[in-house]
Write a protein that holds these residues in place. Structure first.
Motif: not given
Length: 87
Positions: A70-87
């Protein structure tokens, strides 16, 4: 909702090999709210290219060999899911 499910299936079916180099260390792993996706955070402490020291992988819990970078870089990143995984 259907679009989200299709997008996740497409992401998880890419079949890439995750962090197979010994230099990549698993910092932490998280599980999605529904428990079907694992998010793996890797860090390469020995990287010469400081812009490619972190990776985030989405991993299918049903088939751990199915993973997507999903991501490759020198900086930090986070993955955030909604509570029910629906958008």
């Amino acid at each position: 909702m259907k679009t989200l499910i299709i997008a996740i299936i497409m992401l998880l079916s890419s079949g890439a090999v995750a962090a197979d180099d010994q230099k990549w260390k698993l910092d932490r792993a998280e599980t999605s709210p529904l428990g079907d996706i694992i998010v793996e955070h890797y860090h390469n402490y020995e990287a010469e290219d400081m812009m490619a020291t972190r990776q985030i992988w989405l991993v299918s819990k049903g088939n751990p060999k199915t993973r997507y970078l999903l991501y490759k870089h020198g900086r930090s990143a986070e993955v955030v899911f909604s509570p029910d995984q629906a958008w």
